[in-house]
Each structure stands twice: as C-alpha cells, then as structure tokens.
Motif scaffolding. Structure first.
Motif, mmCIF file in Angstrom:
data_model
loop_
_atom_site.group_PDB
_atom_site.id
_atom_site.type_symbol
_atom_site.label_atom_id
_atom_site.label_comp_id
_atom_site.label_asym_id
_atom_site.label_seq_id
_atom_site.Cartn_x
_atom_site.Cartn_y
_atom_site.Cartn_z
ATOM 1 N N ALA A 84 0.819 -1.214 0.000
ATOM 2 C CA ALA A 84 0.000 0.000 0.000
ATOM 3 C C ALA A 84 0.854 1.266 0.000
ATOM 4 N N LYS A 85 2.093 1.143 0.413
ATOM 5 C CA LYS A 85 2.989 2.308 0.460
ATOM 6 C C LYS A 85 3.730 2.520 -0.866
ATOM 7 N N ILE A 86 3.586 1.571 -1.807
ATOM 8 C CA ILE A 86 4.284 1.667 -3.092
ATOM 9 C C ILE A 86 3.329 2.242 -4.128
ATOM 10 N N LEU A 87 3.701 3.359 -4.699
ATOM 11 C CA LEU A 87 2.844 4.042 -5.661
ATOM 12 C C LEU A 87 2.678 3.200 -6.928
ATOM 13 N N ASN A 88 1.433 3.050 -7.371
ATOM 14 C CA ASN A 88 1.101 2.357 -8.630
ATOM 15 C C ASN A 88 1.593 0.897 -8.668
ATOM 16 N N PHE A 89 1.620 0.257 -7.505
ATOM 17 C CA PHE A 89 2.113 -1.126 -7.475
ATOM 18 C C PHE A 89 1.223 -2.051 -8.300
ATOM 19 N N TRP A 90 -0.083 -1.992 -8.064
ATOM 20 C CA TRP A 90 -0.966 -2.985 -8.682
ATOM 21 C C TRP A 90 -1.186 -2.733 -10.171
ATOM 22 N N VAL A 91 -1.301 -1.477 -10.567
ATOM 23 C CA VAL A 91 -1.468 -1.225 -12.008
ATOM 24 C C VAL A 91 -0.219 -1.659 -12.764
ATOM 25 N N THR A 92 0.959 -1.464 -12.172
ATOM 26 C CA THR A 92 2.193 -1.920 -12.798
ATOM 27 C C THR A 92 2.222 -3.440 -12.903
ATOM 28 N N THR A 93 1.771 -4.111 -11.847
ATOM 29 C CA THR A 93 1.734 -5.574 -11.833
ATOM 30 C C THR A 93 0.816 -6.121 -12.920
ATOM 31 N N PHE A 94 -0.371 -5.535 -13.047
ATOM 32 C CA PHE A 94 -1.319 -6.009 -14.059
ATOM 33 C C PHE A 94 -0.826 -5.710 -15.468
ATOM 34 N N VAL A 95 -0.250 -4.540 -15.673
ATOM 35 C CA VAL A 95 0.243 -4.171 -16.999
ATOM 36 C C VAL A 95 1.400 -5.080 -17.421
ATOM 37 N N ASN A 96 2.210 -5.504 -16.460
ATOM 38 C CA ASN A 96 3.361 -6.353 -16.772
ATOM 39 C C ASN A 96 2.988 -7.817 -16.981
ATOM 40 N N HIS A 97 1.764 -8.193 -16.617
ATOM 41 C CA HIS A 97 1.352 -9.592 -16.781
ATOM 42 C C HIS A 97 0.864 -9.807 -18.213
ATOM 43 N N PRO A 98 1.466 -10.726 -18.965
ATOM 44 C CA PRO A 98 1.132 -10.875 -20.397
ATOM 45 C C PRO A 98 -0.308 -11.292 -20.665
ATOM 46 N N GLN A 99 -0.917 -12.084 -19.790
ATOM 47 C CA GLN A 99 -2.279 -12.547 -20.037
ATOM 48 C C GLN A 99 -3.323 -11.517 -19.646
ATOM 49 N N VAL A 100 -2.973 -10.612 -18.746
ATOM 50 C CA VAL A 100 -3.945 -9.622 -18.270
ATOM 51 C C VAL A 100 -3.867 -8.334 -19.083
ATOM 52 N N SER A 101 -2.673 -7.928 -19.433
ATOM 53 C CA SER A 101 -2.501 -6.652 -20.121
ATOM 54 C C SER A 101 -3.230 -6.616 -21.457
ATOM 55 N N VAL A 102 -3.383 -7.765 -22.110
ATOM 56 C CA VAL A 102 -4.064 -7.796 -23.413
ATOM 57 C C VAL A 102 -5.563 -7.525 -23.277
ATOM 58 N N LEU A 103 -6.076 -7.558 -22.053
ATOM 59 C CA LEU A 103 -7.499 -7.322 -21.822
ATOM 60 C C LEU A 103 -7.809 -5.855 -21.587
#
Length: 263
Positions: A84-103
């Motif tokens: 929670a203290k890391i800015l944009n952690f989850w959006v970065t994680t989802f964008v970096n995931h190959p199966q999720v980012s294509v959605l």
C-alpha cells in the motif's frame, strides 16, 4: 407269399425314445472377468476403485492447500500493508502480466492507477470457491470503493459467480466506451479492439472456466512482486542503445589512437 423274418434283437435298428432325456455335450466353463467377479461378490469395480483413489488424493491435496493458506495468511496481510505504500504497485503488476494486459482497453490502465489493494480470500472449504477484492481510492470513473467477484458452488453443486455492481459516474462507463470504440474500429479494420478489463466483473457466463479469475488467484496474487519487478522493455532497449553508442565511441577513440601512432 409273405415271409416274416425274425431278426435277432442285436441286429434290429434302435430308436431313441422321445421320452428319454437326450444327453448334451458338456461345454467348458466361461471365464469370468475381474469386474464380474467383483460385482457378483458385491465389491467395487476397477473404475470405481480408481475414481475413489483419485478422490482421496485430491482430498489430501486440498487439505495441504488449506493448511498452506492458513499459514500464509499473516504474511499476505503484512505484504498488503507494505504494498500500500508503493505508488502504482498494482497497475504496474497487471500491466506487466502478459495474459492480463491484453485485456486492457484504452482507459483501463488510467482507471487502475487508483487501485490501492488487491486481496484474494479462499473459503474455509477450498472446493466451495474464493473471492477477489479490488480496493480503489476516489476516482473520476465510478463511485465504488471496493469491487468484488466471488466464485462458489450453487445449490446444484455447479460453479457459479457473482460480483459487485459497478456504479459508473456520468459518461465514464468504460465498458460502453470500449463497445463504442469497437463499433467504430470495425468499420475501418477487421480485428477487434480489446474489451474493457472491467467487463470481467459482469461476465458470469462460464464461472467454471473463468481464466482471468484463475490467473488472479493462482498467479498474480501469490507472485505479484515478480510481475511488479519485470523490467520495462523500453528502458532495456534504451540502455542497449546507450551501450551500443558507448561501444562505437570507444571504437572511434581506438581508431584515432591508431592514427596517432602511425603518424
């Protein structure tokens, strides 16, 4: 003249009386298979035994997973506090995931910048399902603070799902925007634009084969740091270009040195 010939009994033709039972040829006993023997003895068949062994093995695996989840729960909770203290952690994680980012649709990534926490909770009985919760800060897209999707078994024992209704703000429904963009794009080209990530919350057509839900539960949730730390390919390409420039400059310096020596 009629002659009567009296044949001895031993020479007279013998007829078998129809009243006497005829002798039948004996046949060898038919081989009885294992399944028929088991069935006649009231024992389970081979297929039933294999199924029972499979169920027992699956039950053991589920118990191990259930124990693992209980042990890991405090660590996941502590991890969530740090993330929670890391800015944009989850959006970065989802964008970096190959199966999720294509959605992702055009504005999905922008909306996910307001995503602060993701939590996956498996129910006490793992076989009965799990729930994924997405926590958001106030944002210009929807009113909800939490979006959830839950997978469970219905009354008939089949897979089912339900989710939070997204309360979109006026003119900010990303699912409608994505649909309108697809209609416009289809006139210009054949392939479709990706649907909005948020359509996943409204899709309950096949809860038993929800690939995105499984990816979030089994991959992103336990290994989120792995995808957050995936290096940016653009940065890598930039670094490689810098290295190439430095090598070329080094070669030029070397050539200049050779010229000086030759002089």
């Amino acid at each position: 003249v009629v002659w009567f010939l009296d044949f001895p009994n031993s020479m007279a033709p013998k007829r078998q009386s129809p009243l006497l039972p005829q002798k039948k040829k004996l046949r060898p006993p038919r081989a009885v298979g294992l399944e028929e023997t088991s069935a006649s003895a009231g024992l389970p068949k081979k297929g039933e035994i294999e199924q029972q062994e499979h169920n027992e093995q699956a039950s053991k695996i589920l118990k191990v997973e259930q124990k693992y989840n209980k042990v890991c729960q405090p660590f996941f909770q502590k991890r969530s506090e740090l993330i929670a203290k890391i800015l944009n952690f989850w959006v970065t994680t989802f964008v970096n995931h190959p199966q999720v980012s294509v959605l992702f649709g055009e504005e999905d990534e922008e909306a996910l910048h307001y995503l602060t926490t993701v939590e996956v909770t498996e129910f006490e009985d793992i076989k009965s399902g799990y729930r994924a919760d997405f926590y958001f800060d106030g944002n210009p897209y929807f009113e909800n603070k939490v979006l959830s999707k839950e997978f469970h078994l219905n009354e008939s024992g089949g897979p089912s799902s339900k989710s939070t209704e997204i309360k979109w703000k006026s003119g900010k429904d990303l699912m409608k925007c994505s649909s309108q963009m697809q209609n416009k794009a289809s006139r210009k080209r054949q392939h479709e634009e990706p649907e909005s990530f948020f359509t996943w919350f409204t899709d309950h057509s096949d809860a038993g084969a929800d690939e995105l839900g499984e990816v979030i539960k089994d991959d992103i949730w336990p290994d989120s740091l792995q995808y957050y730390l995936v290096p940016d390919m653009d940065d890598e390409e930039g670094e490689e270009d810098d290295d190439d420039d430095e090598e070329e400059e080094g070669l030029e310096d070397t050539d200049d040195g050779k010229e000086c020596i030759s002089l």
